[in-house]
Design an enzyme around this catalytic site. Structure first.
Site, PDB file in Angstrom:
ATOM      1  N   LYS B 101      -5.726  10.478  15.640  1.00 39.57           N
ATOM      2  CA  LYS B 101      -4.883   9.550  14.884  1.00 39.57           C
ATOM      3  C   LYS B 101      -3.777  10.389  14.274  1.00 39.57           C
ATOM      4  CE  LYS B 101      -4.533   6.599  10.864  1.00 39.57           C
ATOM      5  NZ  LYS B 101      -5.166   6.025   9.669  1.00 39.57           N
ATOM      6  N   GLY B 162      -3.136   2.059   1.581  1.00 44.22           N
ATOM      7  CA  GLY B 162      -3.857   1.894   0.329  1.00 44.22           C
ATOM      8  C   GLY B 162      -3.306   0.838  -0.608  1.00 44.22           C
ATOM      9  N   ALA B 189      -3.316   0.311   8.249  1.00 45.67           N
ATOM     10  CA  ALA B 189      -2.846   0.553   6.876  1.00 45.67           C
ATOM     11  C   ALA B 189      -2.292  -0.692   6.203  1.00 45.67           C
ATOM     12  CB  ALA B 189      -1.781   1.649   6.840  1.00 45.67           C
ATOM     13  N   GLY B 190      -2.673  -0.850   4.953  1.00 49.40           N
ATOM     14  CA  GLY B 190      -2.122  -1.908   4.121  1.00 49.40           C
ATOM     15  C   GLY B 190      -2.905  -3.213   4.133  1.00 49.40           C
ATOM     16  N   ASN B 211      -9.543   0.970   5.810  1.00 53.35           N
ATOM     17  CA  ASN B 211     -10.462   1.794   5.029  1.00 53.35           C
ATOM     18  C   ASN B 211     -10.591   1.265   3.596  1.00 53.35           C
ATOM     19  OD1 ASN B 211     -10.928   5.414   4.759  1.00 53.35           O
ATOM     20  ND2 ASN B 211     -11.920   3.808   3.642  1.00 53.35           N
ATOM     21  N   SER B 212      -9.472   1.325   2.837  1.00 51.10           N
ATOM     22  CA  SER B 212      -9.535   1.001   1.411  1.00 51.10           C
ATOM     23  C   SER B 212     -10.072  -0.396   1.148  1.00 51.10           C
ATOM     24  CB  SER B 212      -8.142   1.112   0.776  1.00 51.10           C
ATOM     25  OG  SER B 212      -7.598   2.383   0.997  1.00 51.10           O
TER      26      SER B 212
END
Lengths: 70, 267
Positions: B101, B162, B189-190, B211-212
């Site tokens: 990645k 994040g 992301a996001g 992830n977050s």
């Protein structure tokens, strides 16, 4: 004598130190058994080349370990 | 339905990160609950005495084995192509995978990728035999260039890492999907909530990397399940064919022959 840096920390070593010998000084016995990878002066250094790679004054080694990532 | 990453079929369209969980055990439980076969991880300097990372590493390996999955190392923290290439090569040695990645950050505040360094790193790594999964902005031309270089997978952001802001610019994301029909597109992301992921899948995206949103949920394990189901629902909806919105109302229930006087001819 020469000065090298491992993960940013300065170390005073005798001349003719190989990467393998420097790592033995830096890593704990437990860490030596774990997974890690090495870069020498910002370039990847393959594991099979550790024993034959001699360090020079002001060389910088980076020793990296697996961590969480996103 | 399956997701394909460089000819590797996967049963789950969710790729999940291993960071930010309240504990290693919760991380493991959430990853397993997500059903994700691809788990991202990274490399970092560590103090000589520290061995805390070893537990995490063991858990990640167990998760990947249990879900019959794959490791996806990232180049987080890199700001130049040279740094990213070095980190990718170090990752390949440790994790024994050609997948990377590719992250090359150009702005510390937004963690926005540097498109120029990203392209340069991608070119070097592809020549070096890597299977590159570039994290990039939702810029069509950048995505096209990455694809033309040989990146079979492109991972535009939904919004900055994040933030949990969801799909900042659906128009751009839809355009990328339309213009790169053969690329494997993974939204990265996001993502903040399951409906964000579902929306991207309804647009025709092939997968979601997050992830977050899971790790920072009050209940990460439950949230992992929620994302798995939302991604499945969105993907199924896209394949099923979503109706075109209409400007005027149409009755859902046929009115012909129903006994109401509002019908034509009634009183």
């Amino acid at each position: 004598m020469m000065q090298i840096f491992i993960n940013g920390q300065p170390f005073a070593l005798e001349d003719d130190f190989s990467v393998t010998a420097a790592l033995m000084l830096f890593l704990t016995p437990e860490q030596q058994k774990t997974s890690f990878a090495v870069a020498l002066n910002g370039e990847f250094l393959a594991r099979e080349n550790y024993p034959d790679t001699e360090l020079n004054n002001r060389d910088a080694l980076d020793v990296l370990f697996p961590i969480q990532g996103g | 339905m399956s997701l394909t990453i460089y000819d590797q079929p996967l049963s789950s369209r969710l790729l999940i990160g291993s960071a930010l969980y309240p504990s290693p055990l919760v991380m493991k439980q959430a990853i397993l609950a997500s059903g994700a076969q691809v788990v991202t991880l990274s490399l970092k300097r560590q103090n000589p005495a520290a061995l805390a990372g070893e537990t995490i590493w063991q858990y990640i390996q167990e998760c990947v084995a249990q879900n019959q999955g794959f490791l996806l190392p990232n180049t987080a923290g890199c700001k130049t192509a040279k740094e990213a290439v070095t980190l990718a090569r170090m990752s390949r040695e440790i994790f024994a995978t050609d997948w990377i990645k590719l992250e090359v950050i150009g702005d510390d505040y937004n963690l926005q990728p540097d498109p120029f360094e990203l392209l340069s790193a991608a070119e070097t790594l592809l020549k070096d035999g890597f299977k590159v999964l570039p994290y990039c902005t939702d810029d069509l031309v950048l995505c096209q260039r990455l694809y033309d270089l040989g990146c079979r997978v492109i991972m535009p952001w939904a919004s900055p890492i994040g933030t949990g802001k969801g799909l900042m610019n659906p128009y751009n994301l839809e355009t990328i999907r339309l213009r790169l029909p053969d690329a494997t597109l993974i939204l990265d992301a996001g993502i903040g909530k399951p409906s964000d992921a579902c929306l991207a899948m309804e647009m025709g995206y092939d997968g979601i990397l997050l992830n977050s949103a899971v790790a920072l949920a009050d209940n990460p394990v439950q949230m992992a399940r929620a994302f798995a189901q939302s991604i499945e629902a969105g993907s199924l909806g896209y394949v099923a064919g979503i109706m075109q919105p209409r400007q005027t109302a149409h009755p859902s229930t046929p009115t012909l022959d129903t006994p109401f006087w509002h019908q034509p001819g009634g009183q």
